[in-house]
Design an enzyme around this catalytic site. Structure first.
Site, PDB file in Angstrom:
ATOM      1  N   SER A 154      37.599  49.082  37.870  1.00  0.00           N
ATOM      2  CA  SER A 154      37.607  49.174  36.415  1.00  0.00           C
ATOM      3  C   SER A 154      36.347  48.598  35.789  1.00  0.00           C
ATOM      4  CB  SER A 154      38.840  48.518  35.807  1.00  0.00           C
ATOM      5  OG  SER A 154      39.523  47.745  36.703  1.00  0.00           O
TER       6      SER A 154
ATOM      7  N   HIS B 212      37.918  55.706  38.278  1.00  0.00           N
ATOM      8  CA  HIS B 212      38.718  54.676  37.626  1.00  0.00           C
ATOM      9  C   HIS B 212      40.056  55.260  37.184  1.00  0.00           C
ATOM     10  CE1 HIS B 212      39.252  51.682  34.058  1.00  0.00           C
ATOM     11  NE2 HIS B 212      40.068  51.420  35.060  1.00  0.00           N
TER      12      HIS B 212
ATOM     13  N   GLU C 160      38.540  58.117  34.688  1.00  0.00           N
ATOM     14  CA  GLU C 160      37.107  57.959  34.402  1.00  0.00           C
ATOM     15  C   GLU C 160      36.356  58.213  35.704  1.00  0.00           C
ATOM     16  OE1 GLU C 160      35.522  54.811  31.240  1.00  0.00           O
ATOM     17  OE2 GLU C 160      37.146  53.965  32.415  1.00  0.00           O
TER      18      GLU C 160
ATOM     19  N   ASN D  44      37.060  50.268  29.111  1.00  0.00           N
ATOM     20  CA  ASN D  44      37.232  48.810  29.094  1.00  0.00           C
ATOM     21  C   ASN D  44      36.084  48.099  28.383  1.00  0.00           C
ATOM     22  OD1 ASN D  44      39.695  48.901  30.264  1.00  0.00           O
ATOM     23  ND2 ASN D  44      39.020  48.410  32.331  1.00  0.00           N
TER      24      ASN D  44
END
Ligand code: 3H9
Length: 704
Positions: free
Chosen positions: A414, A435, A447, A485
């Site tokens: 992540s 991800h 992702e 994130n």
């Protein structure tokens, strides 16, 4: 539009006594202006010609996927779809629709305006306008209740679900189910049978709705239920109103009511947001690498790690037919990994959604192993071990040793530096980031993180994997947190500042829910586990700008061992394992103490003020992410937040939202907040540039 072009999207041909009208408007036979004109002309032709019946079919995979969504928001061009449907229904010859694929929205409305309908096995019938913030606006809200009854019709429109051929037959939407895949053959056969039986022209508008009093009582209940379930959404309530009109009003007045409410939906910002989401989700797969290279072939997959993520990824892969070898370091760990996979399927069995036989057949494609040697022949590896760069590098050294040449080596991370992980191998061109979001077998977002040295065909392979796994892929560049994130960290920080400045975490969560999120940021922290963010903050402490404002409330909470739901306490109290938290006076006392320590005099925030800051932080970081090329386009940021972070779909995503608010307004907000904290609220140069040029984020979507 030239005559030839019009003629080519709707063709007519005589077959005995039947005029076959073929819609040929690839890719999905959407009802753009040329198709509407062509259909109208075909019906006129049928009425004037010596034919006894008309057969409407679609060429290619679809019957008709609906109105051409790209036309919404543009000036209307005649004839309108309601006019076309009314003309089809008024035709003096028998009109049959033969449906062999998607008949959605306006497509089903055309079919319902026909006098008889036959469906083939691959047919999919639905009125999914609600997913676009709309309602069926070409007579669908008036004709569907007449064909299938009030409750079933309202259910179809409110859910947006598709019905297969048999379900549509059972519901009364079609008159017959035929075999095969050729709508012309099935349609002609049906038309000829109808003619031979002297079947009358049967207009849906003339069908009666049974037991109106009972239907109205049902609609009263449905209106209440819909208001509760679709909180904040505009079109569902309007759908119920239209169905009520179908019961209460003569057909033509019902149509007029439907038109008025359809226009209200069309003009609503929710329609803009939802249609943006529809197209954006289809655009994210259009990446430069997919144009430059073909994916590598792959069938056998390995997953390294059997924890929550590894097991979720394994389930995603098994579910779409791959063989999966799972590798763990020892017998206990692999047993736990297998148990994590089986737990998902056992849950489905318990809910009656899977049979034990289907589970056995799926698990037959799963191989557990404690040795890397078991994966020397696989085509693609997904590493999902502990989020620690050294651990991951060690795994990649092993992969480099055992995997066959050309195998794609993916890391599920992540935030870690994928360039550094790739550099641990002698084949960085094969290494990519994937991800996944937790739970990986449920969450749609993937992702795909593209490191500097990866080759284009590996990127194309990752997008192909996403497609096969039915995920929504977004291309991201390497940076701390990638797209999602990284932006999350910034608006979470904004939430912390608002909290320290005076709003309680509960007020902030409520404002964010009021905006349309299912949960607020502090509830999310409690759900995910406060310890996760705490670990990240400790990791970043060394590199944090000493001039940057830092709120310590979450650290104080974590220091007490309050990590959220799993410990019964976090920002909220979870008495006796409750899933919904209660406000905690001790947390408020911690917040007060921190304010006092920093000399902050708390002030009041309205929900609007909270959201202005929350969104300004999100949009500003989104602009930076686009400017740095971490996201290809603003729409990639939008899709990331819509499918991975609970951003309300009807608002289209943060960048679309900013466009709708107006970028000058967002910039003005940032400049105002920057008076308090110039470092945090510094406007992104891209935002300043767009405002100076009078452009919006969407102009960058088109340019890409
Ligand atoms: C309506 O009908 C309103 C009326 O009630 C009233 C009017 C007055 N228009 O999804 P895919 C494009 S509202 C324009 O990847 P699949 C799509 O963008 C409409 N374009 O394929 C893509 O383009 P590109 C109600 C459309 O096989 C390409 O077609 N109908 C439309 O996975 C392929 O699409 C709906 O909401 C459209 N209506 O799925 C149905 N539909 O290649 C919406 C698709 O450039 N459509 N495109 O990226 C779908 O659900 C799916 O597309 C479908 C095919 C199931 C049909």
């Amino acid at each position: 539009m030239s005559i030839e072009a019009e003629a080519s999207v709707v063709r007519t041909a005589r077959q005995g006594g039947v005029l076959v009208v073929t819609i040929a408007n690839p890719p999905v036979n959407a009802l753009g202006v040329a198709v509407r004109q062509g259909l109208l002309a075909a019906v006129e032709q049928a009425d004037a010609a010596a034919v006894q019946a008309v057969l409407i079919v679609g060429e290619g995979k679809a019957f008709i996927a609906g109105a051409d969504i790209r036309e919404f928001g543009q000036p209307a061009q005649p004839p309108s779809l309601p006019e076309v449907c009314n003309r089809i229904e008024a035709c003096g010859k028998l009109v049959v629709a033969a449906i062999h694929g998607p008949a959605l929205g306006g497509g089903l409305e055309v079919a319902m305006a026909a006098h008889y309908r036959v469906a083939l096995p691959a047919a999919k019938l639905g009125l999914p306008e609600v997913n676009l913030g709309l309602l069926p606006g070409a007579g669908g809200t008036q004709r569907a209740p007449r064909l299938m009854g009030v409750r079933a019709a309202a259910g179809l429109m409110l859910s947006g679900q598709h019905l297969g051929a048999h379900a549509a037959f059972d519901a009364g939407l079609v008159d017959r189910v035929a075999q095969g895949a050729d709508p012309v053959a099935a349609g002609l056969q049906y038309a000829e049978e109808l003619l031979a039986a002297n079947a009358p022209v049967r207009r849906t508008r003339d069908l009666a709705i049974a037991d109106k009093a009972a239907a109205l009582a049902e609609l009263d209940a449905l209106a209440l239920e819909t208001a509760k379930k679709t909180r904040g959404l505009f079109s569902p309530g309007k759908i119920v109103e239209c169905v009520r009109a179908a019961v209460e009003l003569p057909f033509d007045e019902g149509l007029a009511r439907e038109r008025a409410l359809f226009v209200q939906c069309l003009e609503s910002p929710q329609r803009q947001g939802l249609i943006h989401a529809f197209f954006a989700e289809r655009e994210t797969a259009k990446i430069p690498e997919a144009k430059a290279a073909a994916p590598r072939p792959f069938a056998a997959i390995a997953v390294i790690g059997g924890g929550t993520m590894g097991a979720g990824i394994t389930v995603s892969a098994l579910d779409v037919g791959f063989t999966v070898t799972m590798v763990e370091r020892d017998a206990d760990s692999i047993a736990r990994g297998q148990a994590n996979v089986e737990k998902v399927y056992d849950g489905l069995i318990a809910k009656g959604r899977m049979t034990p036989e289907a589970k056995a057949a799926t698990m037959a494609r799963y191989t557990p192993s404690t040795s890397y040697d078991a994966i020397q022949d696989v085509d693609l590896v997904i590493e999902a071990v502990f989020e620690d760069i050294e651990v991951k590098k060690a795994v990649f050294k092993e992969l480099d040793r055992v995997c066959k040449s050309g195998a794609v080596l993916a890391t599920n991370t992540s935030y870690l530096d994928i360039d550094a992980i790739a550099a641990a191998t002698a084949r960085p061109q094969d290494v990519i980031g994937l991800h996944f979001f937790s739970p990986a077998n449920i969450m749609k977002l993937l992702e795909i993180v593209v490191p500097a040295r990866v080759s284009s065909d590996v990127v194309a392979t990752a997008f192909e994997l996403a497609k096969r796994m039915k995920k929504i892929p977004v291309r991201a560049g390497v940076c701390d947190g990638f797209i999602g994130n990284r932006i999350l960290a910034v608006y979470k920080q904004a939430a912390d500042y608002i909290m320290e400045d005076g709003a309680s975490p509960y007020e902030i969560d409520e404002a964010v829910r009021g905006f349309g999120y299912p949960m607020g940021p502090f509830q999310v922290t409690d759900l995910a586990g406060g310890d996760i963010g705490w670990a990240t903050r400790k990791r970043r402490a060394a590199t944090r700008d000493p001039k940057a404002r830092y709120v310590e409330v979450a650290d104080r909470i974590c220091e007490r061992g309050w990590f959220g739901q799993k410990t019964g306490r976090g920002f909220y109290l979870y008495a006796n394992g409750a899933r919904t938290g209660m406000p905690d006076p001790e947390v408020l006392a911690i917040v007060d103490a921190e304010r006092a320590k920093k000399g902050v005099t708390p002030r009041k925030f309205t929900p609007e003020e909270i959201m202005r800051r929350y969104m300004a932080a999100m949009v500003n970081e989104g602009a930076k992410v686009v400017e740095e090329g971490i996201a290809l386009r603003p729409l990639d940021v939008d899709v990331t937040f819509l499918s991975g972070y609970g951003f309300p779909r009807h608002r289209g995503g943060p960048m679309k939202y900013a466009d709708m608010v107006g970028l000058p307004q967002v910039l003005a907000d940032l400049r105002e907040f920057a008076k308090e904290d110039p470092l945090f609220w510094k406007p992104a140069p891209l935002l300043e540039k767009l405002v100076a040029e009078g452009r919006n984020f969407d102009s960058l979507n088109k340019a890409a």
